[in-house]
Motif scaffolding. Sequence first.
Motif, PDB file in Angstrom:
ATOM      1  N   ALA A  62      -9.092   1.330  -4.618  1.00 49.87           N
ATOM      2  CA  ALA A  62      -9.755   1.637  -3.342  1.00 49.87           C
ATOM      3  C   ALA A  62      -9.084   0.959  -2.155  1.00 49.87           C
ATOM      4  O   ALA A  62      -9.016   1.529  -1.069  1.00 49.87           O
ATOM      5  CB  ALA A  62     -11.226   1.253  -3.406  1.00 49.87           C
ATOM      6  N   SER A  63      -8.560  -0.246  -2.359  1.00 51.31           N
ATOM      7  CA  SER A  63      -7.965  -0.964  -1.231  1.00 51.31           C
ATOM      8  C   SER A  63      -6.501  -0.607  -0.998  1.00 51.31           C
ATOM      9  O   SER A  63      -5.984  -0.821   0.087  1.00 51.31           O
ATOM     10  CB  SER A  63      -8.093  -2.475  -1.430  1.00 51.31           C
ATOM     11  OG  SER A  63      -7.359  -2.879  -2.564  1.00 51.31           O
ATOM     12  N   GLU A  64      -5.834  -0.060  -2.007  1.00 47.29           N
ATOM     13  CA  GLU A  64      -4.393   0.209  -1.868  1.00 47.29           C
ATOM     14  C   GLU A  64      -4.052   1.691  -1.732  1.00 47.29           C
ATOM     15  O   GLU A  64      -3.101   2.034  -1.056  1.00 47.29           O
ATOM     16  CB  GLU A  64      -3.640  -0.375  -3.067  1.00 47.29           C
ATOM     17  CG  GLU A  64      -3.682  -1.875  -3.101  1.00 47.29           C
ATOM     18  CD  GLU A  64      -2.929  -2.459  -4.285  1.00 47.29           C
ATOM     19  OE1 GLU A  64      -2.513  -1.697  -5.177  1.00 47.29           O
ATOM     20  OE2 GLU A  64      -2.757  -3.686  -4.313  1.00 47.29           O
ATOM     21  N   ARG A  65      -4.777   2.559  -2.437  1.00 53.17           N
ATOM     22  CA  ARG A  65      -4.454   4.005  -2.467  1.00 53.17           C
ATOM     23  C   ARG A  65      -2.973   4.189  -2.789  1.00 53.17           C
ATOM     24  O   ARG A  65      -2.216   4.825  -2.077  1.00 53.17           O
ATOM     25  CB  ARG A  65      -4.816   4.676  -1.145  1.00 53.17           C
ATOM     26  CG  ARG A  65      -6.278   4.571  -0.762  1.00 53.17           C
ATOM     27  CD  ARG A  65      -7.237   5.234  -1.751  1.00 53.17           C
ATOM     28  NE  ARG A  65      -6.863   6.570  -2.153  1.00 53.17           N
ATOM     29  CZ  ARG A  65      -7.185   7.681  -1.514  1.00 53.17           C
ATOM     30  NH1 ARG A  65      -7.918   7.604  -0.439  1.00 53.17           N
ATOM     31  NH2 ARG A  65      -6.779   8.852  -1.958  1.00 53.17           N
ATOM     32  N   GLU A  66      -2.570   3.586  -3.900  1.00 51.72           N
ATOM     33  CA  GLU A  66      -1.155   3.463  -4.257  1.00 51.72           C
ATOM     34  C   GLU A  66      -0.595   4.681  -4.978  1.00 51.72           C
ATOM     35  O   GLU A  66      -1.255   5.320  -5.774  1.00 51.72           O
ATOM     36  CB  GLU A  66      -0.979   2.231  -5.156  1.00 51.72           C
ATOM     37  CG  GLU A  66       0.447   1.964  -5.563  1.00 51.72           C
ATOM     38  CD  GLU A  66       0.582   0.747  -6.462  1.00 51.72           C
ATOM     39  OE1 GLU A  66       1.729   0.364  -6.740  1.00 51.72           O
ATOM     40  OE2 GLU A  66      -0.438   0.187  -6.883  1.00 51.72           O
ATOM     41  N   VAL A  67       0.667   4.949  -4.676  1.00 50.52           N
ATOM     42  CA  VAL A  67       1.506   5.866  -5.444  1.00 50.52           C
ATOM     43  C   VAL A  67       2.736   5.049  -5.833  1.00 50.52           C
ATOM     44  O   VAL A  67       3.367   4.428  -4.989  1.00 50.52           O
ATOM     45  CB  VAL A  67       1.919   7.111  -4.625  1.00 50.52           C
ATOM     46  CG1 VAL A  67       2.983   7.914  -5.349  1.00 50.52           C
ATOM     47  CG2 VAL A  67       0.702   7.978  -4.327  1.00 50.52           C
ATOM     48  N   LEU A  68       3.053   5.036  -7.131  1.00 49.21           N
ATOM     49  CA  LEU A  68       4.194   4.279  -7.625  1.00 49.21           C
ATOM     50  C   LEU A  68       5.360   5.235  -7.853  1.00 49.21           C
ATOM     51  O   LEU A  68       5.220   6.251  -8.535  1.00 49.21           O
ATOM     52  CB  LEU A  68       3.837   3.561  -8.926  1.00 49.21           C
ATOM     53  CG  LEU A  68       4.891   2.624  -9.506  1.00 49.21           C
ATOM     54  CD1 LEU A  68       5.220   1.500  -8.515  1.00 49.21           C
ATOM     55  CD2 LEU A  68       4.420   2.051 -10.832  1.00 49.21           C
ATOM     56  N   ILE A  69       6.504   4.913  -7.254  1.00 47.34           N
ATOM     57  CA  ILE A  69       7.712   5.733  -7.384  1.00 47.34           C
ATOM     58  C   ILE A  69       8.657   5.057  -8.369  1.00 47.34           C
ATOM     59  O   ILE A  69       8.876   3.851  -8.296  1.00 47.34           O
ATOM     60  CB  ILE A  69       8.408   5.922  -6.015  1.00 47.34           C
ATOM     61  CG1 ILE A  69       7.456   6.620  -5.028  1.00 47.34           C
ATOM     62  CG2 ILE A  69       9.700   6.716  -6.167  1.00 47.34           C
ATOM     63  CD1 ILE A  69       8.001   6.734  -3.624  1.00 47.34           C
ATOM     64  N   ALA A  70       9.208   5.849  -9.279  1.00 42.17           N
ATOM     65  CA  ALA A  70      10.134   5.325 -10.284  1.00 42.17           C
ATOM     66  C   ALA A  70      11.425   4.847  -9.637  1.00 42.17           C
ATOM     67  O   ALA A  70      11.815   5.299  -8.555  1.00 42.17           O
ATOM     68  CB  ALA A  70      10.442   6.406 -11.323  1.00 42.17           C
TER      69      ALA A  70
END
Length: 105
Positions: free
Chosen positions: A88-96
């Motif tokens: 909820a605090s980051e709204r992260e997408v991790l890219i390889a």
Amino acid sequence: HADFIPQLRSSIFAKPLLDDGVVYRGVELSPQELSKMESLGCFFIPSFTSTSIESKRAYSRNSMMVIKLPYACQYACSITEELSRHYASEREVLIACYYRIPLPG
């Protein structure tokens, strides 16, 4: 630790990118680095890269990378509530690592 990088990369490939659109990453870039990136027209980041779907949640640095990712891109995954308590605090997408990022224009 030798298996960590291939395992993380494989995990990213296995998880879907649920967010279609733009992600943000604040970075510190010198004028020379920025100029070189612009002249190349694309670049690779050699590490796994944490980004956010909300610009205000990206790191505050002197430059902001704005990266367009297509829906279901195999080189990125949405970090969901099941994967991170910080969802909820980051709204992260991790890219390889070593994803090719084209520059517009």
